[in-house]
Design a protein around this motif. Structure first.
Motif, mmCIF file in Angstrom:
data_model
loop_
_atom_site.group_PDB
_atom_site.id
_atom_site.type_symbol
_atom_site.label_atom_id
_atom_site.label_comp_id
_atom_site.label_asym_id
_atom_site.label_seq_id
_atom_site.Cartn_x
_atom_site.Cartn_y
_atom_site.Cartn_z
ATOM 1 N N ASP A 101 0.808 -1.268 0.351
ATOM 2 C CA ASP A 101 -0.251 -0.257 0.131
ATOM 3 C C ASP A 101 0.959 1.779 0.186
ATOM 4 O O ASP A 101 0.121 2.704 -0.291
ATOM 5 C CB ASP A 101 -0.697 0.001 1.412
ATOM 6 N N CYS A 102 2.149 1.013 0.425
ATOM 7 C CA CYS A 102 2.729 2.018 0.295
ATOM 8 C C CYS A 102 3.330 2.955 -0.861
ATOM 9 O O CYS A 102 3.483 3.885 -0.958
ATOM 10 C CB CYS A 102 4.523 2.446 1.032
ATOM 11 N N SER A 103 2.949 2.454 -1.749
ATOM 12 C CA SER A 103 3.258 2.621 -3.443
ATOM 13 C C SER A 103 1.679 3.044 -4.059
ATOM 14 O O SER A 103 2.050 3.434 -5.049
ATOM 15 C CB SER A 103 4.014 2.050 -4.271
ATOM 16 N N LEU A 104 0.497 3.032 -3.573
ATOM 17 C CA LEU A 104 -0.620 3.195 -3.565
ATOM 18 C C LEU A 104 -0.887 3.999 -4.805
ATOM 19 O O LEU A 104 -1.064 3.990 -5.782
ATOM 20 C CB LEU A 104 -1.791 2.827 -2.610
ATOM 21 N N VAL A 105 -0.528 5.745 -3.873
ATOM 22 C CA VAL A 105 -0.954 6.676 -4.786
ATOM 23 C C VAL A 105 0.148 6.828 -5.877
ATOM 24 O O VAL A 105 0.047 7.525 -6.890
ATOM 25 C CB VAL A 105 0.340 7.729 -3.786
ATOM 26 N N ASP A 106 1.850 5.984 -5.388
ATOM 27 C CA ASP A 106 2.047 5.826 -6.434
ATOM 28 C C ASP A 106 1.949 5.221 -8.118
ATOM 29 O O ASP A 106 1.956 6.044 -9.080
ATOM 30 C CB ASP A 106 3.520 5.749 -6.499
ATOM 31 N N ARG A 107 1.215 4.317 -7.992
ATOM 32 C CA ARG A 107 0.895 3.421 -8.951
ATOM 33 C C ARG A 107 -0.652 4.147 -9.634
ATOM 34 O O ARG A 107 -1.537 3.814 -11.001
ATOM 35 C CB ARG A 107 0.759 2.426 -8.562
ATOM 36 N N THR A 108 -1.879 4.690 -8.681
ATOM 37 C CA THR A 108 -3.102 5.334 -9.307
ATOM 38 C C THR A 108 -2.600 6.661 -9.829
ATOM 39 O O THR A 108 -3.816 7.366 -10.484
ATOM 40 C CB THR A 108 -3.967 4.728 -8.137
ATOM 41 N N GLY A 109 -1.556 7.295 -9.225
ATOM 42 C CA GLY A 109 -2.332 8.606 -9.363
ATOM 43 C C GLY A 109 -3.350 9.511 -8.506
ATOM 44 O O GLY A 109 -3.854 10.682 -9.031
ATOM 45 N N PRO A 111 -5.596 10.657 -4.622
ATOM 46 C CA PRO A 111 -5.357 10.725 -2.849
ATOM 47 C C PRO A 111 -5.766 9.424 -2.754
ATOM 48 O O PRO A 111 -6.789 9.087 -3.701
ATOM 49 C CB PRO A 111 -6.039 12.095 -2.814
ATOM 50 N N CYS A 112 -5.292 8.804 -1.546
ATOM 51 C CA CYS A 112 -5.164 7.731 -0.851
ATOM 52 C C CYS A 112 -5.886 7.394 0.279
ATOM 53 O O CYS A 112 -4.680 7.960 0.991
ATOM 54 C CB CYS A 112 -4.813 6.283 -1.761
ATOM 55 N N LEU A 142 -1.958 5.055 6.298
ATOM 56 C CA LEU A 142 -1.696 5.522 5.595
ATOM 57 C C LEU A 142 -2.700 6.867 4.065
ATOM 58 O O LEU A 142 -3.806 5.998 3.749
ATOM 59 C CB LEU A 142 -0.149 4.862 4.006
ATOM 60 N N LEU A 143 -2.260 8.512 4.294
ATOM 61 C CA LEU A 143 -2.985 9.024 3.814
ATOM 62 C C LEU A 143 -2.133 10.056 2.782
ATOM 63 O O LEU A 143 -1.200 10.516 2.988
ATOM 64 C CB LEU A 143 -3.774 10.207 4.618
ATOM 65 N N ALA A 144 -2.800 10.192 1.860
ATOM 66 C CA ALA A 144 -1.729 10.439 0.757
ATOM 67 C C ALA A 144 -1.815 10.875 -0.836
ATOM 68 O O ALA A 144 -3.374 10.766 -1.149
ATOM 69 C CB ALA A 144 -0.512 8.997 -0.072
ATOM 70 N N TYR A 145 -0.844 11.778 -0.835
ATOM 71 C CA TYR A 145 -1.409 12.383 -2.305
ATOM 72 C C TYR A 145 -0.395 13.042 -3.021
ATOM 73 O O TYR A 145 0.357 13.046 -3.185
ATOM 74 C CB TYR A 145 -2.400 14.181 -1.843
ATOM 75 N N PRO A 146 -1.219 12.624 -4.853
ATOM 76 C CA PRO A 146 0.492 12.952 -5.661
ATOM 77 C C PRO A 146 0.757 14.127 -5.171
ATOM 78 O O PRO A 146 -0.596 14.833 -5.480
ATOM 79 C CB PRO A 146 -0.337 12.717 -6.915
ATOM 80 N N HIS A 147 2.001 14.586 -5.940
ATOM 81 C CA HIS A 147 2.251 16.526 -6.040
ATOM 82 C C HIS A 147 3.846 16.386 -6.481
ATOM 83 O O HIS A 147 4.534 15.494 -6.363
ATOM 84 C CB HIS A 147 2.473 16.397 -3.713
ATOM 85 N N GLY A 148 3.409 17.321 -7.289
ATOM 86 C CA GLY A 148 4.618 17.603 -7.560
ATOM 87 C C GLY A 148 5.322 17.185 -9.081
ATOM 88 O O GLY A 148 6.656 17.501 -9.712
ATOM 89 N N LEU A 178 -9.489 13.751 3.938
ATOM 90 C CA LEU A 178 -8.817 12.810 2.557
ATOM 91 C C LEU A 178 -9.273 14.460 1.903
ATOM 92 O O LEU A 178 -8.414 14.780 1.297
ATOM 93 C CB LEU A 178 -8.999 12.102 2.176
ATOM 94 N N PRO A 179 -10.780 14.748 2.072
ATOM 95 C CA PRO A 179 -9.879 16.540 1.607
ATOM 96 C C PRO A 179 -10.024 17.099 1.612
ATOM 97 O O PRO A 179 -10.691 18.660 0.991
ATOM 98 C CB PRO A 179 -11.740 16.510 0.500
ATOM 99 N N HIS A 180 -9.199 17.043 3.060
ATOM 100 C CA HIS A 180 -9.333 18.702 3.433
ATOM 101 C C HIS A 180 -8.398 19.042 3.852
ATOM 102 O O HIS A 180 -7.411 20.444 3.806
ATOM 103 C CB HIS A 180 -10.130 19.029 5.206
ATOM 104 N N LEU A 181 -7.037 18.209 3.788
ATOM 105 C CA LEU A 181 -5.781 18.016 4.067
ATOM 106 C C LEU A 181 -4.518 18.405 3.157
ATOM 107 O O LEU A 181 -3.530 19.533 3.688
ATOM 108 C CB LEU A 181 -4.742 16.607 4.954
ATOM 109 N N GLN A 182 -4.677 18.383 1.788
ATOM 110 C CA GLN A 182 -3.710 19.133 1.293
ATOM 111 C C GLN A 182 -3.206 19.892 0.376
ATOM 112 O O GLN A 182 -1.731 20.854 1.269
ATOM 113 C CB GLN A 182 -4.068 18.119 0.289
ATOM 114 N N PRO A 183 -4.379 21.285 1.237
ATOM 115 C CA PRO A 183 -3.928 22.762 0.752
ATOM 116 C C PRO A 183 -2.710 22.969 1.442
ATOM 117 O O PRO A 183 -1.570 23.330 1.540
ATOM 118 C CB PRO A 183 -5.110 23.307 0.984
#
Length: 268
Positions: A101-109, A111-112, A142-148, A178-183
């Motif tokens: 699961d650590c690579s889920l955000v990398d594989r899907t592109g 947020p997860c 894990l809570l993750a967002y694609p970034h950069g 999940l919808p609130h933390l990224q900014p």
């Protein structure tokens, strides 16, 4: 008691966290992120929690890390490039990274929210080589967002070293956030390390043929399938992809697809 074990005390803490993320309420930076992590730690009952700006390639990790652990706060600011070959203890994590699961955000592109035990089962995670040989914990959430672009991500990673694994309650709470933390995370990162971030190597745009191949890869095709579609050998497709990676400064198919998505999103 709310749905799936979320109680009134949880709702109050959720509101406090969301208030913390609202623009104008607090100045972005490490102190605000420490507040956020402290509240998250209390909300989900973790033994440790950290915030990471992470960029992962096949042979390295680059992270800017801010963390709290067992009530203690710390800050690591700057470019920490970890070469896998120079860190043998990470070999097992490297071996299984793209399966976990650590690579889920990398594989899907996308947020997860995910947890190791929910994905593999409690026994499966307890006996998994990455946990037995390196991580040695009860569970990770894990809570993750694609970034950069190019495989980069912003991550909040929490763990339990004893007791039981994270339950549906904790996953639901993180999904609500999940919808609130990224900014806040992105702004805080820019406030702290933006001026010191190493420059990205200049990229050379891919050729029309290379872009055509990238689109087919993004559609889920293997090298063999791409070759059949375009009348090329599998080896030729592989060489085209290697040239693309060098042009756009990425290390893998996943990063190349993420780069393509970011490029097309920016173009509208």
């Amino acid at each position: 008691m709310g749905p799936r074990g979320v109680g009134s005390d949880d709702i109050v803490l959720l509101r406090d966290i969301i208030d913390l993320t609202r623009s104008g309420q607090h100045r972005p930076g490490r102190n605000t992120v420490f507040e956020l992590l402290d509240r998250l730690e209390r909300l989900i009952g973790s033994d440790w929690i950290n915030f990471q700006d992470c960029h992962v390639g096949p042979r390295w990790w680059r992270t800017w890390v801010q963390f709290t652990s067992h009530g203690e706060s710390g800050w690591v600011c700057g470019d920490e490039l970890v070469e896998i070959d120079s860190a043998p203890e990470l070999e097992v994590l490297k071996r299984y990274w793209w399966q976990l699961d650590c690579s889920l955000v990398d594989r899907t592109g996308r947020p997860c929210v995910s947890s190791s035990c929910a994905s593999l089962g409690g026994r499966g995670w307890a006996e998994h080589p990455a946990n037995v040989e390196y991580l040695r914990g009860i569970d990770e959430l894990l809570l993750a967002y694609p970034h950069g672009g190019s495989g980069g991500s912003l991550r909040i990673l929490a763990g339990r070293d004893e007791g039981g694994p994270f339950a549906e309650r904790e996953r639901v709470l993180m999904e609500l956030l999940l919808p609130h933390l990224q900014p806040l995370l992105a702004d805080s990162l820019a406030e702290e390390v933006g001026p010191t971030r190493p420059p990205v190597r200049e990229q050379v745009p891919p050729t029309a043929r290379q872009r055509e191949i990238l689109h087919l890869v993004a559609a889920g095709m293997s090298n063999r399938q791409v070759g059949r579609q375009l009348g090329l050998s599998e080896n030729t497709v592989r060489k085209h992809l290697e040239n693309v990676y060098a042009r756009i400064d990425v290390q893998s198919r996943t990063e190349a697809v993420a780069w393509l998505r970011d490029l097309e999103a920016a173009a509208g």
